[in-house]
Design a protein around this motif. Structure first.
Motif, PDB file in Angstrom:
ATOM      1  N   GLU A  54       0.831  -1.209   0.000  1.00  0.00           N
ATOM      2  CA  GLU A  54       0.000   0.000   0.000  1.00  0.00           C
ATOM      3  C   GLU A  54       0.868   1.264   0.000  1.00  0.00           C
ATOM      4  N   ASP A  55       0.297   2.344  -0.536  1.00  0.00           N
ATOM      5  CA  ASP A  55       1.014   3.631  -0.541  1.00  0.00           C
ATOM      6  C   ASP A  55       1.423   4.048   0.870  1.00  0.00           C
ATOM      7  N   ASN A  56       0.490   3.895   1.802  1.00  0.00           N
ATOM      8  CA  ASN A  56       0.762   4.372   3.171  1.00  0.00           C
ATOM      9  C   ASN A  56       1.936   3.630   3.813  1.00  0.00           C
ATOM     10  N   GLU A  57       2.051   2.354   3.497  1.00  0.00           N
ATOM     11  CA  GLU A  57       3.177   1.572   4.013  1.00  0.00           C
ATOM     12  C   GLU A  57       4.491   2.085   3.408  1.00  0.00           C
ATOM     13  N   LEU A  58       4.432   2.373   2.097  1.00  0.00           N
ATOM     14  CA  LEU A  58       5.631   2.903   1.420  1.00  0.00           C
ATOM     15  C   LEU A  58       6.032   4.253   2.020  1.00  0.00           C
ATOM     16  N   ILE A  59       5.020   5.074   2.292  1.00  0.00           N
ATOM     17  CA  ILE A  59       5.290   6.404   2.866  1.00  0.00           C
ATOM     18  C   ILE A  59       5.949   6.249   4.238  1.00  0.00           C
ATOM     19  N   ARG A  60       5.413   5.310   5.022  1.00  0.00           N
ATOM     20  CA  ARG A  60       5.969   5.077   6.366  1.00  0.00           C
ATOM     21  C   ARG A  60       7.454   4.680   6.258  1.00  0.00           C
ATOM     22  N   ARG A  61       7.730   3.786   5.328  1.00  0.00           N
ATOM     23  CA  ARG A  61       9.126   3.344   5.144  1.00  0.00           C
ATOM     24  C   ARG A  61      10.010   4.482   4.652  1.00  0.00           C
ATOM     25  N   CYS A  62       9.413   5.258   3.759  1.00  0.00           N
ATOM     26  CA  CYS A  62      10.133   6.401   3.207  1.00  0.00           C
ATOM     27  C   CYS A  62      10.557   7.361   4.322  1.00  0.00           C
ATOM     28  N   LEU A  63       9.638   7.601   5.237  1.00  0.00           N
ATOM     29  CA  LEU A  63       9.916   8.519   6.342  1.00  0.00           C
ATOM     30  C   LEU A  63      11.002   7.968   7.274  1.00  0.00           C
ATOM     31  N   GLN A  64      11.182   6.646   7.220  1.00  0.00           N
ATOM     32  CA  GLN A  64      12.252   6.043   8.027  1.00  0.00           C
ATOM     33  C   GLN A  64      13.583   6.038   7.270  1.00  0.00           C
ATOM     34  N   GLY A  65      13.555   6.636   6.058  1.00  0.00           N
ATOM     35  CA  GLY A  65      14.803   6.772   5.297  1.00  0.00           C
ATOM     36  C   GLY A  65      15.036   5.676   4.273  1.00  0.00           C
ATOM     37  N   ASP A  66      13.992   4.919   3.960  1.00  0.00           N
ATOM     38  CA  ASP A  66      14.133   3.831   2.986  1.00  0.00           C
ATOM     39  C   ASP A  66      14.027   4.401   1.567  1.00  0.00           C
ATOM     40  N   LYS A  67      15.166   4.493   0.890  1.00  0.00           N
ATOM     41  CA  LYS A  67      15.198   5.091  -0.458  1.00  0.00           C
ATOM     42  C   LYS A  67      14.439   4.223  -1.466  1.00  0.00           C
ATOM     43  N   ALA A  68      14.493   2.910  -1.266  1.00  0.00           N
ATOM     44  CA  ALA A  68      13.814   1.997  -2.192  1.00  0.00           C
ATOM     45  C   ALA A  68      12.296   2.234  -2.175  1.00  0.00           C
ATOM     46  N   ALA A  69      11.773   2.574  -0.998  1.00  0.00           N
ATOM     47  CA  ALA A  69      10.330   2.850  -0.884  1.00  0.00           C
ATOM     48  C   ALA A  69       9.978   4.108  -1.669  1.00  0.00           C
ATOM     49  N   PHE A  70      10.852   5.091  -1.607  1.00  0.00           N
ATOM     50  CA  PHE A  70      10.612   6.325  -2.360  1.00  0.00           C
ATOM     51  C   PHE A  70      10.662   6.040  -3.869  1.00  0.00           C
ATOM     52  N   ASP A  71      11.642   5.229  -4.269  1.00  0.00           N
ATOM     53  CA  ASP A  71      11.753   4.859  -5.690  1.00  0.00           C
ATOM     54  C   ASP A  71      10.478   4.164  -6.174  1.00  0.00           C
TER      55      ASP A  71
END
Ligand SMILES: [Zn+2]
Lengths: 187, 132
Positions: A2-19
């Motif tokens: 889900e988008d929200n899960e990706l956003i959560r990971r992104c906020l933790q600094g996960d570059k792959a989630a942002f990609d």
């Protein structure tokens, strides 16, 4: 995922989630920028700028206020309007819309006859051409309302204008398209 | 026909579902007897569907690559800029202090022409400020 899960990971600094978020939305964001700006290079630049802003402002995104896709679309439209103001590019048709035809990811219904397909394509081509001659605010509201499914209230908040103004832009934009399509004999 | 023309914006608001109850009654009453406005509504809906189909458009192939480069630029910690910024800030603070001290000294000096002990104290203060 889900988008929200990706956003959560992104906020933790996960570059792959942002990609992954970029991969999901880049074609929509680029499409909006291209229809708004009518300049292939500038559209690419602004679409990338939109993603950089998304990354920088991700902490401010509130999922209770609407889907991530709508938030990104709104941000893109605002950047496009600013770019138009800055460069005063409006009024210059820098690309021929036929250049876009090969790029689109459109589905074709094979149950239609060749004549119907031609007619539908012709109508779509005229709509693209007409979209480009509409004033930027009308174009923005039409893209956000029908392209991105934002409500009138959401568009008003995004563009910081009264609801009545959005209603008027939508009506004028859609009515102009309808009349021109009638004149062209494809409606 | 004239009535249609006047009512069209209201009919559009009705299609968009943002209209008051009273206005909705007027629109529905008109639509019951007007084939033209009914056909216009269908055309508006078709246009909305067509606009929805315009997106997405495939982004250029190198979109992701270029974005990664830009992303790298904004994520880089600007060490040189930070050091240079701090250096400038310290210089500015020192200069400002000196200027302030000189002005204060000049002003007080003019008041204290006849009192040499005040002059002495001020000189000391000036020295301390300069030293800092
Ligand atoms: Zn009517």
């Amino acid at each position: 995922m889900e988008d929200n899960e990706l956003i959560r990971r992104c906020l933790q600094g996960d570059k792959a989630a942002f990609d992954e978020l970029v991969h999901r939305y880049r074609d929509r964001v680029y499409g909006i920028a291209l229809y708004m700006l009518r300049d292939i290079e500038l559209a690419e630049d602004i679409a990338q700028e939109a993603f950089l802003r998304v990354f920088q402002k991700l902490g401010l995104f509130d999922q209770r206020k609407g889907a991530f896709s709508k938030w990104v679309a709104t941000l893109t439209v605002r950047l496009c309007l600013n770019a138009l103001k800055k460069k005063n590019r409006d009024g210059q048709l820098l690309i021929n819309t036929s250049e876009l035809d090969g790029n689109e990811t459109q589905q074709q219904d094979f149950s239609e006859t060749p004549e119907e397909v031609w007619w539908l394509n012709e109508r779509r081509r005229i709509i693209k051409d007409l979209l480009e001659i509409l004033p930027p605010m009308q174009r923005a509201t039409l893209l956000l309302r029908y392209g991105e499914d934002l409500s009138i209230q959401e568009i008003a908040e995004a563009l910081k204008v009264p609801v009545g103004t959005v209603k008027a832009w939508l009506f004028r934009g859609r009515e102009t398209l309808r009349r021109k399509l009638k004149e062209a004999g494809v409606m | 026909m004239n009535e249609c023309h006047k009512l069209l914006p209201l009919i559009h608001d009705w299609v968009e579902g943002c209209i008051s109850f009273e206005e909705a009654l007027i629109v529905q009453e008109h639509l019951r007897k007007c084939a033209l406005c009914n056909s216009i509504i269908l055309e508006w809906l078709e246009i909305g569907d067509e606009i929805a189909k315009l997106l997405p458009i495939n982004a250029p192939q190198k979109f992701g690559e270029t974005l990664s480069l830009k992303f790298g630029e904004i994520s880089r910690i600007p060490v040189f800029e930070l050091i240079f910024g701090w250096f400038l800030a310290v210089c500015a603070a020192v200069c400002f202090k000196k200027i302030l001290a000189s002005f204060a000294l000049l002003f007080l000096h003019s008041l204290s022409n006849s009192f040499s002990w005040i002059e002495l104290t001020l000189n000391y203060i000036y020295l301390i400020f300069n030293f800092l």
